[in-house]
Write a protein that holds these residues in place. Structure first.
Motif, PDB file in Angstrom:
ATOM      1  N   VAL A 167      11.478   0.251  -2.397  1.00  0.00           N
ATOM      2  CA  VAL A 167      11.925   1.503  -2.191  1.00  0.00           C
ATOM      3  C   VAL A 167      11.088   2.721  -2.739  1.00  0.00           C
ATOM      4  N   ILE A 168      10.892   3.790  -2.002  1.00  0.00           N
ATOM      5  CA  ILE A 168       9.859   4.886  -2.245  1.00  0.00           C
ATOM      6  C   ILE A 168      10.531   6.074  -2.251  1.00  0.00           C
ATOM      7  N   LYS A 223      17.930   3.829  -6.623  1.00  0.00           N
ATOM      8  CA  LYS A 223      16.750   2.850  -6.017  1.00  0.00           C
ATOM      9  C   LYS A 223      17.235   1.273  -6.353  1.00  0.00           C
ATOM     10  N   GLN A 224      17.837   0.884  -7.484  1.00  0.00           N
ATOM     11  CA  GLN A 224      18.270  -0.241  -7.881  1.00  0.00           C
ATOM     12  C   GLN A 224      19.284  -0.870  -6.919  1.00  0.00           C
ATOM     13  N   ILE A 225      20.018   0.144  -6.527  1.00  0.00           N
ATOM     14  CA  ILE A 225      21.249  -0.262  -5.354  1.00  0.00           C
ATOM     15  C   ILE A 225      20.251  -0.740  -4.223  1.00  0.00           C
ATOM     16  N   LEU A 226      19.515  -0.088  -3.548  1.00  0.00           N
ATOM     17  CA  LEU A 226      18.769  -0.426  -2.402  1.00  0.00           C
ATOM     18  C   LEU A 226      18.158  -1.722  -2.700  1.00  0.00           C
ATOM     19  N   LEU A 260       0.722  -1.419  -0.031  1.00  0.00           N
ATOM     20  CA  LEU A 260       0.123   0.157  -0.148  1.00  0.00           C
ATOM     21  C   LEU A 260       0.862   1.068   0.055  1.00  0.00           C
ATOM     22  N   CYS A 261       2.092   1.188   0.383  1.00  0.00           N
ATOM     23  CA  CYS A 261       3.055   2.283   0.251  1.00  0.00           C
ATOM     24  C   CYS A 261       3.524   2.788  -1.130  1.00  0.00           C
ATOM     25  N   TYR A 262       3.216   4.046  -1.484  1.00  0.00           N
ATOM     26  CA  TYR A 262       3.563   4.567  -2.826  1.00  0.00           C
ATOM     27  C   TYR A 262       3.415   6.083  -2.717  1.00  0.00           C
ATOM     28  N   ASN A 263       4.205   6.633  -3.850  1.00  0.00           N
ATOM     29  CA  ASN A 263       4.353   8.020  -3.885  1.00  0.00           C
ATOM     30  C   ASN A 263       3.853   8.158  -5.395  1.00  0.00           C
ATOM     31  N   SER A 288       8.984  15.182  -2.656  1.00  0.00           N
ATOM     32  CA  SER A 288       9.558  15.368  -4.209  1.00  0.00           C
ATOM     33  C   SER A 288      10.888  14.927  -4.335  1.00  0.00           C
ATOM     34  N   GLY A 289      11.548  14.284  -3.328  1.00  0.00           N
ATOM     35  CA  GLY A 289      12.735  13.902  -3.701  1.00  0.00           C
ATOM     36  C   GLY A 289      13.793  14.683  -3.110  1.00  0.00           C
ATOM     37  N   PRO A 290      15.130  14.574  -3.454  1.00  0.00           N
ATOM     38  CA  PRO A 290      15.886  13.390  -3.832  1.00  0.00           C
ATOM     39  C   PRO A 290      16.047  12.061  -2.761  1.00  0.00           C
ATOM     40  N   THR A 291      15.389  12.156  -1.710  1.00  0.00           N
ATOM     41  CA  THR A 291      15.831  11.264  -0.676  1.00  0.00           C
ATOM     42  C   THR A 291      14.959   9.951  -0.969  1.00  0.00           C
ATOM     43  N   LEU A 292      15.405   8.966  -0.757  1.00  0.00           N
ATOM     44  CA  LEU A 292      14.887   7.529  -1.140  1.00  0.00           C
ATOM     45  C   LEU A 292      14.673   6.745   0.374  1.00  0.00           C
ATOM     46  N   PHE A 293      13.485   6.323   0.661  1.00  0.00           N
ATOM     47  CA  PHE A 293      13.429   5.281   1.650  1.00  0.00           C
ATOM     48  C   PHE A 293      13.372   3.813   1.197  1.00  0.00           C
ATOM     49  N   GLY A 294      14.200   3.015   1.864  1.00  0.00           N
ATOM     50  CA  GLY A 294      14.108   1.729   1.591  1.00  0.00           C
ATOM     51  C   GLY A 294      13.676   0.791   2.902  1.00  0.00           C
ATOM     52  N   PHE A 295      12.793  -0.013   2.783  1.00  0.00           N
ATOM     53  CA  PHE A 295      12.321  -1.067   3.673  1.00  0.00           C
ATOM     54  C   PHE A 295      13.091  -2.118   3.781  1.00  0.00           C
ATOM     55  N   PHE A 296      13.774  -2.548   4.799  1.00  0.00           N
ATOM     56  CA  PHE A 296      14.753  -3.633   4.972  1.00  0.00           C
ATOM     57  C   PHE A 296      14.211  -4.461   6.318  1.00  0.00           C
ATOM     58  N   ASP A 297      14.613  -5.793   6.088  1.00  0.00           N
ATOM     59  CA  ASP A 297      14.139  -6.708   7.299  1.00  0.00           C
ATOM     60  C   ASP A 297      14.921  -6.309   8.196  1.00  0.00           C
ATOM     61  N   THR A 298      14.410  -6.379   9.690  1.00  0.00           N
ATOM     62  CA  THR A 298      14.981  -5.831  10.723  1.00  0.00           C
ATOM     63  C   THR A 298      16.213  -6.726  11.201  1.00  0.00           C
ATOM     64  N   ALA A 299      16.139  -8.077  10.784  1.00  0.00           N
ATOM     65  CA  ALA A 299      17.189  -8.976  11.040  1.00  0.00           C
ATOM     66  C   ALA A 299      18.499  -8.933  10.165  1.00  0.00           C
ATOM     67  N   THR A 300      18.526  -7.991   9.236  1.00  0.00           N
ATOM     68  CA  THR A 300      19.759  -7.876   8.241  1.00  0.00           C
ATOM     69  C   THR A 300      20.216  -6.524   8.118  1.00  0.00           C
ATOM     70  N   ILE A 301      19.309  -5.714   8.830  1.00  0.00           N
ATOM     71  CA  ILE A 301      19.352  -3.982   8.553  1.00  0.00           C
ATOM     72  C   ILE A 301      20.867  -3.677   8.758  1.00  0.00           C
ATOM     73  N   ARG A 302      21.807  -4.155   9.686  1.00  0.00           N
ATOM     74  CA  ARG A 302      23.190  -3.670   9.672  1.00  0.00           C
ATOM     75  C   ARG A 302      23.917  -4.068   8.364  1.00  0.00           C
ATOM     76  N   GLU A 303      23.959  -5.508   7.940  1.00  0.00           N
ATOM     77  CA  GLU A 303      24.569  -5.775   6.650  1.00  0.00           C
ATOM     78  C   GLU A 303      24.156  -5.071   5.627  1.00  0.00           C
ATOM     79  N   SER A 304      22.691  -5.088   5.495  1.00  0.00           N
ATOM     80  CA  SER A 304      22.309  -4.228   4.337  1.00  0.00           C
ATOM     81  C   SER A 304      22.741  -2.644   4.316  1.00  0.00           C
ATOM     82  N   ARG A 305      22.926  -2.213   5.667  1.00  0.00           N
ATOM     83  CA  ARG A 305      23.468  -0.731   5.373  1.00  0.00           C
ATOM     84  C   ARG A 305      24.745  -0.712   5.004  1.00  0.00           C
ATOM     85  N   GLY A 306      25.658  -1.468   5.298  1.00  0.00           N
ATOM     86  CA  GLY A 306      27.011  -1.584   4.902  1.00  0.00           C
ATOM     87  C   GLY A 306      27.083  -1.874   3.464  1.00  0.00           C
ATOM     88  N   LYS A 307      26.316  -2.508   2.844  1.00  0.00           N
ATOM     89  CA  LYS A 307      26.443  -2.788   1.504  1.00  0.00           C
ATOM     90  C   LYS A 307      25.911  -1.571   0.626  1.00  0.00           C
TER      91      LYS A 307
END
Length: 135
Positions: A82-83, A71-74, A51-54, A87-106
């Motif tokens: 990714v939303i 967006k593709q990187i996220l 349901l999340c969109y912009n 009006s930008g340019p900030t992007l918000f990516g939704f990540f699994d809580t269990a892997t947030i630190r690893e994802s952040r490093g990537k």
């Protein structure tokens, strides 16, 4: 599955007026906005993400060079969705809580390190990782 977010703000400025000037508003339909809260309460996070969109997102992608690639990187780093924020340019990516630190490093590695302001989940910052969001 619970999620947390990573915000990525590229070092560019976007004119809100220019985005709205380019934005083509077609016929709108009532999306299930009221259901978001009930889905959160039930823990139905995949329905929340659906349901999340912009509506401005495609216009922002056309306006800001390289944002679609970010967006593709996220997504490549594990984001469920990714939303564009506002009006930008900030992007918000939704990540699994269990892997947030690893994802952040990537994300930091692939997005170019210091070229972006990367703000991750509040739990990582509480853990004293030294990132105040101003890298």
């Amino acid at each position: 599955f619970q999620f947390q977010g990573i915000l990525v703000k590229p070092p560019v400025k976007v004119s809100t007026a220019s985005v709205y000037k380019k934005f083509k508003l077609g016929l709108t339909t009532c999306r299930e906005r009221n259901n978001i809260v009930s889905h959160i309460e039930k823990g139905a996070y995949s329905q929340v993400l659906e349901l999340c969109y912009n509506s401005l997102q495609e216009t922002v992608f056309e306006t800001v060079e390289g944002l679609k690639r970010l967006k593709q990187i996220l997504l490549q780093c594990g984001s469920s969705k990714v939303i564009v924020s506002g009006s930008g340019p900030t992007l918000f990516g939704f990540f699994d809580t269990a892997t947030i630190r690893e994802s952040r490093g990537k994300v930091e590695k692939l997005a170019g390190g210091k070229n972006f302001i990367i703000i991750a989940d509040s739990e990582a910052n509480k853990a004293g990782d030294g990132n105040d969001g101003n890298n």
